[in-house]
Each structure stands twice: as C-alpha cells, then as structure tokens.
Design a protein around this motif. Structure first.
Motif, PDB file in Angstrom:
ATOM      1  N   UNK A  60      44.278 -38.074  25.326  1.00 16.53           N
ATOM      2  CA  UNK A  60      43.301 -38.993  25.897  1.00 16.53           C
ATOM      3  C   UNK A  60      42.269 -38.251  26.731  1.00 16.53           C
ATOM      4  N   UNK A  61      41.122 -38.876  26.888  1.00 16.08           N
ATOM      5  CA  UNK A  61      40.099 -38.392  27.810  1.00 16.08           C
ATOM      6  C   UNK A  61      40.067 -39.289  29.056  1.00 16.08           C
ATOM      7  N   UNK A  62      40.985 -40.218  29.132  1.00 14.14           N
ATOM      8  CA  UNK A  62      41.015 -41.266  30.157  1.00 14.14           C
ATOM      9  C   UNK A  62      41.931 -40.870  31.317  1.00 14.14           C
ATOM     10  N   UNK A  63      41.378 -40.778  32.511  1.00 14.84           N
ATOM     11  CA  UNK A  63      42.160 -40.395  33.693  1.00 14.84           C
ATOM     12  C   UNK A  63      43.250 -41.414  34.027  1.00 14.84           C
ATOM     13  N   UNK A  64      43.116 -42.655  33.552  1.00 14.45           N
ATOM     14  CA  UNK A  64      44.128 -43.676  33.838  1.00 14.45           C
ATOM     15  C   UNK A  64      45.501 -43.274  33.287  1.00 14.45           C
ATOM     16  N   UNK A  65      45.533 -42.615  32.138  1.00 14.25           N
ATOM     17  CA  UNK A  65      46.821 -42.203  31.574  1.00 14.25           C
ATOM     18  C   UNK A  65      47.512 -41.170  32.471  1.00 14.25           C
ATOM     19  N   UNK A  66      46.740 -40.289  33.074  1.00 11.63           N
ATOM     20  CA  UNK A  66      47.330 -39.309  33.993  1.00 11.63           C
ATOM     21  C   UNK A  66      48.027 -40.024  35.135  1.00 11.63           C
ATOM     22  N   UNK A  67      47.372 -41.023  35.692  1.00 17.81           N
ATOM     23  CA  UNK A  67      47.948 -41.793  36.799  1.00 17.81           C
ATOM     24  C   UNK A  67      49.204 -42.534  36.347  1.00 17.81           C
ATOM     25  N   UNK A  68      49.168 -43.142  35.179  1.00 18.26           N
ATOM     26  CA  UNK A  68      50.309 -43.920  34.687  1.00 18.26           C
ATOM     27  C   UNK A  68      51.513 -43.019  34.422  1.00 18.26           C
ATOM     28  N   UNK A  69      51.310 -41.900  33.724  1.00 19.25           N
ATOM     29  CA  UNK A  69      52.431 -41.002  33.421  1.00 19.25           C
ATOM     30  C   UNK A  69      52.969 -40.372  34.707  1.00 19.25           C
ATOM     31  N   UNK A  70      52.088 -40.047  35.648  1.00 17.26           N
ATOM     32  CA  UNK A  70      52.534 -39.490  36.929  1.00 17.26           C
ATOM     33  C   UNK A  70      53.388 -40.501  37.683  1.00 17.26           C
ATOM     34  N   UNK A  71      52.956 -41.754  37.689  1.00 16.31           N
ATOM     35  CA  UNK A  71      53.647 -42.803  38.446  1.00 16.31           C
ATOM     36  C   UNK A  71      54.929 -43.268  37.764  1.00 16.31           C
ATOM     37  N   UNK A  72      54.891 -43.451  36.436  1.00 16.85           N
ATOM     38  CA  UNK A  72      56.010 -44.071  35.732  1.00 16.85           C
ATOM     39  C   UNK A  72      56.870 -43.081  34.941  1.00 16.85           C
ATOM     40  N   UNK A  73      56.416 -41.844  34.814  1.00 16.41           N
ATOM     41  CA  UNK A  73      57.208 -40.823  34.141  1.00 16.41           C
ATOM     42  C   UNK A  73      57.039 -40.812  32.632  1.00 16.41           C
ATOM     43  N   UNK A  74      57.806 -39.936  32.029  1.00 16.92           N
ATOM     44  CA  UNK A  74      57.713 -39.807  30.576  1.00 16.92           C
ATOM     45  C   UNK A  74      59.079 -40.057  29.955  1.00 16.92           C
ATOM     46  N   UNK A  75      59.167 -40.354  28.653  1.00 18.68           N
ATOM     47  CA  UNK A  75      58.042 -40.352  27.735  1.00 18.68           C
ATOM     48  C   UNK A  75      57.121 -41.550  27.994  1.00 18.68           C
ATOM     49  N   UNK A  76      55.909 -41.502  27.480  1.00 19.60           N
ATOM     50  CA  UNK A  76      55.286 -40.474  26.675  1.00 19.60           C
ATOM     51  C   UNK A  76      54.796 -39.316  27.539  1.00 19.60           C
ATOM     52  N   UNK A  77      54.484 -38.228  26.877  1.00 20.10           N
ATOM     53  CA  UNK A  77      53.839 -37.102  27.532  1.00 20.10           C
ATOM     54  C   UNK A  77      52.352 -37.194  27.227  1.00 20.10           C
ATOM     55  N   UNK A  78      51.558 -36.383  27.916  1.00 15.78           N
ATOM     56  CA  UNK A  78      50.105 -36.571  27.855  1.00 15.78           C
ATOM     57  C   UNK A  78      49.372 -35.246  27.757  1.00 15.78           C
ATOM     58  N   UNK A  79      48.392 -35.210  26.867  1.00 11.10           N
ATOM     59  CA  UNK A  79      47.378 -34.159  26.868  1.00 11.10           C
ATOM     60  C   UNK A  79      46.094 -34.842  27.294  1.00 11.10           C
ATOM     61  N   UNK A  80      45.598 -34.469  28.469  1.00  9.69           N
ATOM     62  CA  UNK A  80      44.393 -35.064  29.026  1.00  9.69           C
ATOM     63  C   UNK A  80      43.228 -34.103  28.795  1.00  9.69           C
ATOM     64  N   UNK A  81      42.246 -34.547  28.034  1.00  8.47           N
ATOM     65  CA  UNK A  81      41.096 -33.704  27.701  1.00  8.47           C
ATOM     66  C   UNK A  81      40.001 -33.889  28.733  1.00  8.47           C
ATOM     67  N   UNK A  82      39.596 -32.795  29.333  1.00  6.87           N
ATOM     68  CA  UNK A  82      38.541 -32.823  30.347  1.00  6.87           C
ATOM     69  C   UNK A  82      37.248 -32.327  29.717  1.00  6.87           C
ATOM     70  N   UNK A  83      36.720 -33.116  28.808  1.00  2.12           N
ATOM     71  CA  UNK A  83      35.464 -32.788  28.143  1.00  2.12           C
ATOM     72  C   UNK A  83      34.661 -34.075  28.075  1.00  2.12           C
ATOM     73  N   UNK A  84      33.377 -33.964  28.335  1.00  2.00           N
ATOM     74  CA  UNK A  84      32.521 -35.145  28.322  1.00  2.00           C
ATOM     75  C   UNK A  84      32.265 -35.641  26.908  1.00  2.00           C
ATOM     76  N   UNK A  85      31.354 -36.578  26.793  1.00  2.00           N
ATOM     77  CA  UNK A  85      30.999 -37.109  25.485  1.00  2.00           C
ATOM     78  C   UNK A  85      30.431 -36.007  24.614  1.00  2.00           C
ATOM     79  N   UNK A  86      30.901 -35.954  23.387  1.00  2.00           N
ATOM     80  CA  UNK A  86      30.421 -34.959  22.433  1.00  2.00           C
ATOM     81  C   UNK A  86      30.722 -35.462  21.029  1.00  2.00           C
ATOM     82  N   UNK A  87      30.137 -34.798  20.039  1.00  2.00           N
ATOM     83  CA  UNK A  87      30.404 -35.224  18.669  1.00  2.00           C
ATOM     84  C   UNK A  87      31.800 -34.760  18.257  1.00  2.00           C
ATOM     85  N   UNK A  88      32.263 -35.287  17.139  1.00  4.41           N
ATOM     86  CA  UNK A  88      33.630 -35.028  16.683  1.00  4.41           C
ATOM     87  C   UNK A  88      33.897 -33.556  16.408  1.00  4.41           C
ATOM     88  N   UNK A  89      32.961 -32.873  15.785  1.00  5.74           N
ATOM     89  CA  UNK A  89      33.161 -31.441  15.487  1.00  5.74           C
ATOM     90  C   UNK A  89      33.285 -30.619  16.764  1.00  5.74           C
TER      91      UNK A  89
END
Length: 117
Positions: A60-89
């Motif tokens: 995800x690129x959404x910071x909300x998932x970081x907060x949810x996984x931090x607060x409620x634990x895993x699974x699921x695990x998370x890869x948080x992408x810190x990149x702004x809007x860009x094309x698919x390639x």
C-alpha cells in the motif's frame, strides 16, 4: 526462494497491472483490490479480511495501513511504499528492486512492516 504460501494483496491505489508484473516477477499469488472486490471497502475492513486469510502481505501507499497493523498486529504484514503519484512503469521500476527482499523478510521474521522509499 520466496515463500510460496503467502499471498500479496495490492491496495486500491495500486494498478492491477502491477499485480500482474509482480506475480510474473516473484512467482507468488498477487491480487489487486479490484480482483478481490475491495474498491469500496475501508482499510480496516480490508485488514480484517487479510487477518482472517492469514498469510497475507498488503502492499500500500496508504499510511492508514501502517497505523492499523501497528495498533492491531499481524497478520497481515505490510509493505508501505513511500513514493508519490507516478505512472505504473515508474512504480514498478521503483518496487521491483526491493520486492523480493521485502517479502522474504516479512515472511521469515517477526518484522510486520517494511517501508520502501
């Protein structure tokens, strides 16, 4: 060798074409939010579905998932992408350099969240 028993779920702001490219690259099951039918679901509802599924890594690129996984634990695990809007390639070129190592670390350790910047 990547862990085959894990599924990768891409959040709604990441194009389904990235799921296709990632599946081809990793050999894992990668599903977009569109395939999963999650387009109108809240982040918490997606988290709960992933928790019930078990071995899921959300990308995800959404910071909300970081907060949810931090607060409620895993699974699921998370890869948080810190990149702004860009094309698919551009996003895929950014992601493909790190995705194998990130998945392996999440699947084989107690780490719950990896941020890629």
């Amino acid at each position: 060798m990547l862990p085959e028993c894990w599924e990768i779920w891409l959040d709604v702001q990441i194009s389904p074409i990235i799921a296709k490219w990632m599946a081809e690259h990793t050999g894992l099951i990668v599903k977009s939010s569109f395939i999963l039918g999650f387009q109108s679901m809240t982040d918490l509802a997606i988290y709960q579905k992933a928790k019930a599924q078990g071995k899921v890594i959300i990308v995800s690129k959404d910071a909300d998932f970081t907060e949810i996984v931090t607060r409620l634990g895993s699974p699921p695990k998370l890869i948080n992408l810190k990149i702004g809007n860009c094309d698919n390639r551009t996003l895929w070129h950014f992601l493909r350099n790190y995705i194998d190592a990130a998945i392996k670390m999440l699947a084989e350790s107690d780490v719950n969240i990896i941020e890629i910047e």
